[in-house]
Design a protein around this motif. Sequence first.
Motif, PDB file in Angstrom:
ATOM      1  N   LEU A 289      -8.448 -19.042   4.764  1.00 60.71           N
ATOM      2  CA  LEU A 289      -9.724 -19.556   4.272  1.00 60.71           C
ATOM      3  C   LEU A 289     -10.857 -18.545   4.446  1.00 60.71           C
ATOM      4  O   LEU A 289     -11.773 -18.493   3.628  1.00 60.71           O
ATOM      5  CB  LEU A 289     -10.077 -20.867   4.979  1.00 60.71           C
ATOM      6  N   TRP A 290     -10.819 -17.761   5.517  1.00 62.67           N
ATOM      7  CA  TRP A 290     -11.918 -16.823   5.789  1.00 62.67           C
ATOM      8  C   TRP A 290     -11.571 -15.376   5.445  1.00 62.67           C
ATOM      9  O   TRP A 290     -12.413 -14.507   5.559  1.00 62.67           O
ATOM     10  CB  TRP A 290     -12.346 -16.924   7.252  1.00 62.67           C
TER      11      TRP A 290
ATOM     12  N   PHE B  72     -14.422 -18.980   1.411  1.00 61.41           N
ATOM     13  CA  PHE B  72     -13.492 -19.698   0.547  1.00 61.41           C
ATOM     14  C   PHE B  72     -14.199 -20.450  -0.579  1.00 61.41           C
ATOM     15  O   PHE B  72     -13.569 -20.851  -1.562  1.00 61.41           O
ATOM     16  CB  PHE B  72     -12.628 -20.667   1.367  1.00 61.41           C
ATOM     17  N   LEU B  73     -15.527 -20.622  -0.477  1.00 61.82           N
ATOM     18  CA  LEU B  73     -16.270 -21.269  -1.550  1.00 61.82           C
ATOM     19  C   LEU B  73     -16.330 -20.399  -2.809  1.00 61.82           C
ATOM     20  O   LEU B  73     -16.665 -20.890  -3.890  1.00 61.82           O
ATOM     21  CB  LEU B  73     -17.688 -21.599  -1.085  1.00 61.82           C
ATOM     22  N   ALA B  74     -15.988 -19.111  -2.669  1.00 60.42           N
ATOM     23  CA  ALA B  74     -16.011 -18.222  -3.829  1.00 60.42           C
ATOM     24  C   ALA B  74     -14.814 -18.454  -4.742  1.00 60.42           C
ATOM     25  O   ALA B  74     -14.892 -18.221  -5.951  1.00 60.42           O
ATOM     26  CB  ALA B  74     -16.047 -16.758  -3.375  1.00 60.42           C
ATOM     27  N   TRP B  75     -13.673 -18.884  -4.177  1.00 57.51           N
ATOM     28  CA  TRP B  75     -12.478 -19.051  -5.012  1.00 57.51           C
ATOM     29  C   TRP B  75     -11.963 -20.493  -5.082  1.00 57.51           C
ATOM     30  O   TRP B  75     -11.297 -20.863  -6.048  1.00 57.51           O
ATOM     31  CB  TRP B  75     -11.350 -18.147  -4.508  1.00 57.51           C
ATOM     32  N   LEU B  76     -12.293 -21.320  -4.110  1.00 58.81           N
ATOM     33  CA  LEU B  76     -11.750 -22.681  -4.092  1.00 58.81           C
ATOM     34  C   LEU B  76     -12.196 -23.524  -5.289  1.00 58.81           C
ATOM     35  O   LEU B  76     -11.369 -24.221  -5.909  1.00 58.81           O
ATOM     36  CB  LEU B  76     -12.126 -23.361  -2.771  1.00 58.81           C
TER      37      LEU B  76
ATOM     38  N   LEU C 109      -4.951 -20.354  -1.289  1.00 62.22           N
ATOM     39  CA  LEU C 109      -4.574 -21.756  -1.116  1.00 62.22           C
ATOM     40  C   LEU C 109      -3.076 -21.891  -0.837  1.00 62.22           C
ATOM     41  O   LEU C 109      -2.651 -22.853  -0.173  1.00 62.22           O
ATOM     42  CB  LEU C 109      -4.944 -22.545  -2.372  1.00 62.22           C
ATOM     43  N   ALA C 110      -2.273 -20.933  -1.299  1.00 61.90           N
ATOM     44  CA  ALA C 110      -0.840 -20.958  -1.010  1.00 61.90           C
ATOM     45  C   ALA C 110      -0.591 -20.870   0.494  1.00 61.90           C
ATOM     46  O   ALA C 110       0.285 -21.560   1.030  1.00 61.90           O
ATOM     47  CB  ALA C 110      -0.129 -19.814  -1.735  1.00 61.90           C
TER      48      ALA C 110
END
Length: 522
Positions: A69-70, A12-16, A330-331
Amino acid sequence: MRWPDRLTLLPFLAWLPQQSLRSVSLDLLSGLSGAILALPQSIAYALIAGLPAEYGLYAAIVPVLIACLWGSSWHLICGPTAAISIVLFTSVSPLALPGSADYIELILLLTFLAGMFQWLLGLLRFGSLVNFVSQSVVLGFSAGAAVVIAIGQLPNLLGLEIPSQATALASLLKLGQQLPNMDWASCLVAAFSLLTSLLLRRFWPRAPALLLGILAGSLAVWALPRFSANVPLVSAFSGQLPPFSPLSLDPATMLRLLPTAVACGMLGLVTSLSIARSLASTSQQLLNANQEIRAQGLSNMLGAWFSGYLSAGSFTRSALNLQAGAHSPLAGVFSALLVALFAVLGAGLIAHIPLPSMAAIILLICWGLIDFQGIRALYRVSRSEFLVMTLTFLATLLLELQTAIYAGVLASLFFYLKRTSQPRVQQWREGEEELLRVEGSIFFGACHYLQLRLQRSHGQRVVIEAQHINFIDYAGVAMLHQEARRLLAQGRSLTLRRARAQVIEELHKLEGPEYCPIRFEA
């Protein structure tokens, strides 16, 4: 040994970090719509699975958070589903009384085992399984699932109470018997919600049309109590956050549940990957199937410890997520958090939502699931693939939903093997030479067809133009050696012209280059 990087461990660090205020706002609205839809559905599916109603809410919180998230898909929303719930009930109810503490414990343990199986498949990079689900299967399954879901919602729309049936056809027949008992007030409330959503989509495209359609139906029921006295509402419940549920990892019990866990795990994966691929084709996203499989497994493994029973991709909630304008996973996170919030604080408000309004909105979602443009294009391009799509569609109506996916995959494999077993062969004569240009691989399935073509050739020299042969297996090697020796016995020869190096190497392996009866030309 190479340690995984942080994006592998925390994808999730790629898009958050890339989220903006506008994208977060869109995801929040999409998550709100998804939470409103998830609440009554999750409760209903829990009851189908033989569990207390609150366990449906638990399955829509922690597992959804982890899967979003994953996972890899932008729009896939997981949670309890009708197919999984039915399979769980039929598998575990013979072992314990539905709704009892022992039954709940077995369901959660089975969920943990199914999640572990899914996670291991992801670690072993079995994401290529999604390649066996062709686009024709996805189109047919999407359209069929839309019809199945719509048929399942018709009783709520018409104000009827009909027990859950195994197939869509059985549900439709049962509905026909009860049609004279339909409630006109429920039909009008559903029509009002549907019309409100359609008008909002037409004149205010950016509005949360589905959510406002539900709100309109709720206000109509509240404003006209005498008219809508018999309109069914979402069942009231008292909620709480998912409690921690320690699992009893008894080896004997785990062995007894393992076959069912593997079957349920595979069903969940095939369903989720089919939905994710369908959504990815619409949103033009590149799907990482292995990451998605690992996320599904992780969500079920950890979700079981927080009272969440087996979850999988939901066509209804995922399609709503896409159509509501979700920008990122995130939705789904917002949806899970709002379900948790509603479960604790908003149980009383949810109980005012009329079921016919929910049914009308789900029908609107189902219409969006059918890719009419893709179906027309498939008909123009490939009739055999269109037939696979049609067979998959009919299977969803006549069989159980999970069986329809398997039927579609098997139909795709059948037509694929049929095509590859008869590679394209162009044949002509040039003097004493009989030439055959083979376009395709020579494997066990194609050997008989090619052998017949070779045996029907009459030239003194039989030449195979082999530049388009990419692969040959042992059966192909043995067949060519056999045909070469037959031709030599007749005073003729078999020659491969412009064959690839790997094909020549495979042909030499059988007896060695010095004893190979086949000639080669550059």
